[in-house]
Enzyme design. Structure first.
Site, PDB file in Angstrom:
ATOM      1  CE1 TYR A 159       1.388   2.422  -6.486  1.00  0.00           C
ATOM      2  CE2 TYR A 159       2.897   3.428  -8.517  1.00  0.00           C
ATOM      3  CZ  TYR A 159       2.392   2.234  -7.826  1.00  0.00           C
ATOM      4  OH  TYR A 159       2.320   0.768  -8.056  1.00  0.00           O
ATOM      5  CE  LYS A 205       4.070   0.624  -5.139  1.00  0.00           C
ATOM      6  NZ  LYS A 205       3.949  -0.787  -4.364  1.00  0.00           N
TER       7      LYS A 205
HETATM    8  P1  NAD Z   1      -5.010  -3.965  -6.819  1.00  0.00           P
HETATM    9  O1  NAD Z   1      -5.570  -3.022  -6.270  1.00  0.00           O
HETATM   10  O2  NAD Z   1      -5.535  -5.069  -7.694  1.00  0.00           O
HETATM   11  O3  NAD Z   1      -4.216  -4.975  -5.655  1.00  0.00           O
HETATM   12  C1  NAD Z   1      -3.977  -4.340  -4.433  1.00  0.00           C
HETATM   13  C2  NAD Z   1      -4.283  -5.104  -3.338  1.00  0.00           C
HETATM   14  O4  NAD Z   1      -3.858  -4.716  -2.017  1.00  0.00           O
HETATM   15  C3  NAD Z   1      -5.931  -5.293  -3.178  1.00  0.00           C
HETATM   16  O5  NAD Z   1      -6.081  -6.491  -3.050  1.00  0.00           O
HETATM   17  C4  NAD Z   1      -6.196  -4.366  -1.966  1.00  0.00           C
HETATM   18  O6  NAD Z   1      -7.267  -4.851  -1.269  1.00  0.00           O
HETATM   19  C5  NAD Z   1      -4.974  -4.584  -1.075  1.00  0.00           C
HETATM   20  N1  NAD Z   1      -4.617  -3.567  -0.055  1.00  0.00           N
HETATM   21  C6  NAD Z   1      -4.859  -2.236  -0.143  1.00  0.00           C
HETATM   22  N2  NAD Z   1      -4.777  -1.477   0.947  1.00  0.00           N
HETATM   23  C7  NAD Z   1      -4.711  -2.870   1.963  1.00  0.00           C
HETATM   24  C8  NAD Z   1      -4.523  -2.860   3.161  1.00  0.00           C
HETATM   25  N3  NAD Z   1      -4.364  -1.592   4.182  1.00  0.00           N
HETATM   26  N4  NAD Z   1      -4.279  -3.923   4.034  1.00  0.00           N
HETATM   27  C9  NAD Z   1      -4.354  -4.963   3.037  1.00  0.00           C
HETATM   28  N5  NAD Z   1      -4.412  -5.266   1.789  1.00  0.00           N
HETATM   29  C10 NAD Z   1      -4.485  -3.876   1.203  1.00  0.00           C
HETATM   30  O7  NAD Z   1      -3.683  -3.653  -7.762  1.00  0.00           O
HETATM   31  P2  NAD Z   1      -2.549  -4.495  -8.125  1.00  0.00           P
HETATM   32  O8  NAD Z   1      -2.129  -3.797  -9.673  1.00  0.00           O
HETATM   33  O9  NAD Z   1      -2.770  -5.890  -8.184  1.00  0.00           O
HETATM   34  O10 NAD Z   1      -1.348  -4.192  -7.327  1.00  0.00           O
HETATM   35  C11 NAD Z   1      -0.459  -5.120  -6.608  1.00  0.00           C
HETATM   36  C12 NAD Z   1       0.833  -4.153  -6.313  1.00  0.00           C
HETATM   37  O11 NAD Z   1       1.514  -4.187  -7.491  1.00  0.00           O
HETATM   38  C13 NAD Z   1       0.778  -3.018  -5.568  1.00  0.00           C
HETATM   39  O12 NAD Z   1       1.525  -2.886  -4.620  1.00  0.00           O
HETATM   40  C14 NAD Z   1       1.119  -2.050  -6.696  1.00  0.00           C
HETATM   41  O13 NAD Z   1       1.473  -0.739  -6.315  1.00  0.00           O
HETATM   42  C15 NAD Z   1       2.087  -2.782  -7.607  1.00  0.00           C
HETATM   43  N6  NAD Z   1       2.230  -2.551  -8.829  1.00  0.00           N
HETATM   44  C16 NAD Z   1       1.271  -2.847  -9.700  1.00  0.00           C
HETATM   45  C17 NAD Z   1       1.583  -2.517 -11.086  1.00  0.00           C
HETATM   46  C18 NAD Z   1       0.454  -2.667 -12.101  1.00  0.00           C
HETATM   47  O14 NAD Z   1       0.628  -2.266 -13.434  1.00  0.00           O
HETATM   48  N7  NAD Z   1      -0.507  -3.630 -11.894  1.00  0.00           N
HETATM   49  C19 NAD Z   1       2.675  -1.872 -11.563  1.00  0.00           C
HETATM   50  C20 NAD Z   1       3.726  -1.624 -10.470  1.00  0.00           C
HETATM   51  C21 NAD Z   1       3.369  -2.087  -9.155  1.00  0.00           C
END
Ligand code: NAD
Length: 255
Positions: free
Chosen positions: A159, A163
Site C-alpha cells: 500500500y 501511494k
Molecule cells: P473504501 O474501501 O470505502 O473505498 C474504496 C473504493 O474503491 C470502494 O468503493 C471500492 O469498491 C473501490 N474500488 C476498489 N477496487 C476497485 C476497482 N478495481 N475498480 C473500481 N473501484 C474499485 O475506502 P476509503 O477509505 O474510502 O478509500 C478511498 C481512497 O482513499 C483510497 O484510495 C484509499 O487508499 C484512500 N485513503 C483513505 C484513507 C482513510 O483513512 N480512509 C486514508 C488515506 C487514503
C-alpha cells in the site's frame, strides 16, 4: 478591490466530475461534495447497482449525477467508461489496502494493490487526460494518495509503495500535461474515519494511534473538503504537481 471573485472560483457549475470508487467511503463523500459545489457528477464503481442510492440522494438534493460501471484494473472497462464522458475533473479515488507481513505477502496480493492503486490510477488518468486534451479546455485530476506515500507504517508495504508511486506519478503527469491545461495533484489524507474502519479507532491500538497525531483526533471525511475543492476548482488554478497532506499533522509527528 479588484480582480476576480475569489469565492466564485471555488464553484464547479457547468463542470463534469468523474469519481472512481464512488460507491463507499471517501469516494461517496467526494461525489456528494462535488455535486453540492455545482458539478455534474459521474459516479463510477465496479457495480452500478451500488451507486443508485447515492445517485438518487444527489438528485433529490437538486444536484446532477449519473452512474457508470468502471473497474480500474480492466483496460476494456476504462475504455468504455470514457466512451461518452469528457470530464473536467477526475477524482482518482478507487483504492485497496492489503495489511500483512511483507515476508508472507503473496505475489497476487502485491499485484492487486499495485494494479488498483497505481496502474489503475494511471490508466484512468490517461483516459481522462486524452479526453480533456481532445476537447481543449484543460481539466483537473486529483489523485487520492495517502500520508503513507511519504512515511511508512507497519505491514503496509504494498500500500505504502503504491501511494508513494502515485505521488511521484502525479508530479510526472503534471509536468507532461501542463501544456494541455491539465492540472494533476495528489490529496494525501491521514487517517480518516469511514464506515469500514470506524470500529478500529475505538480499539486500544486505534486509540494509541490517534494519540500520535499532533492534533490528537482522527480525521473526518469533511476535513478533506477544502483541499479537494481547492485542487478540483479554479481556486487552485496555479497549483499543479502538488501533494497536499490533510492529516492533523501526522506527517510531522515526533520521531
Ligand atoms: P473504501 O474501501 O470505502 O473505498 C474504496 C473504493 O474503491 C470502494 O468503493 C471500492 O469498491 C473501490 N474500488 C476498489 N477496487 C476497485 C476497482 N478495481 N475498480 C473500481 N473501484 C474499485 O475506502 P476509503 O477509505 O474510502 O478509500 C478511498 C481512497 O482513499 C483510497 O484510495 C484509499 O487508499 C484512500 N485513503 C483513505 C484513507 C482513510 O483513512 N480512509 C486514508 C488515506 C487514503
Amino acid at each position: 478591490m479588484s480582480g476576480q471573485d475569489v469565492f466564485a472560483t471555488w464553484r464547479l457549475d457547468g463542470r463534469t466530475a468523474l469519481v472512481t470508487g464512488a460507491s463507499s467511503g471517501l469516494g461517496r463523500h467526494f461525489a456528494g461534495l462535488l455535486a453540492r459545489a455545482g458539478a455534474s457528477v459521474v459516479l463510477a464503481a465496479r457495480r452500478t447497482d451500488r451507486l443508485e442510492a447515492l445517485r438518487a440522494e444527489i438528485t433529490a438534493a437538486g444536484g446532477q449525477a449519473s452512474a457508470i460501471a468502471l473497474d480500474v484494473t480492466d483496460a476494456g472497462s476504462i475504455a468504455s467508461a470514457f466512451d461518452d464522458v469528457v470530464p473536467d475533473i477526475l477524482v482518482n479515488n478507487a483504492g485497496i489496502a492489503h495489511a500483512g507481513k511483507a515476508m508472507d505477502m503473496a505475489a497476487e496480493d502485491w499485484e492487486a494493490v499495485i494494479d488498483t492503486n497505481l496502474t489503475g490510477a494511471f490508466l484512468v488518468a490517461q483516459a481522462a487526460a486524452r479526453k480533456m486534451a481532445g476537447r481543449g479546455r484543460g481539466g483537473s485530476i486529483v489523485n487520492i494518495a495517502s500520508i503513507t506515500g511519504f512515511r511508512v507504517a507497519n505491514q503496509l508495504a504494498a500500500y505504502a509503495a503504491s501511494k508513494a508511486g502515485l505521488v511521484h506519478l502525479t508530479k510526472a503527469l503534471a509536468l507532461e500535461w501542463a501544456r494541455h491545461g491539465i492540472r494533476v495533484n495528489a490529496l494525501c489524507p491521514g487517517y480518516i474515519v469511514t464506515e469500514i474502519n470506524r470500529d478500529f479507532f475505538t480499539t486500544e491500538v486505534g486509540e494509541a494511534l490517534v494519540r500520535r497525531i499532533p492534533q490528537r483526533r482522527i480525521g473526518l471525511e469533511q476535513d478533506l473538503d477544502g483541499a479537494l475543492l481547492l485542487l478540483a476548482s479554479d481556486a487552485g488554478a496555479y497549483i499543479t504537481g502538488a501533494a497536499l497532506a490533510v492529516d492533523g499533522g501526522h506527517l510531522v509527528s515526533s520521531l
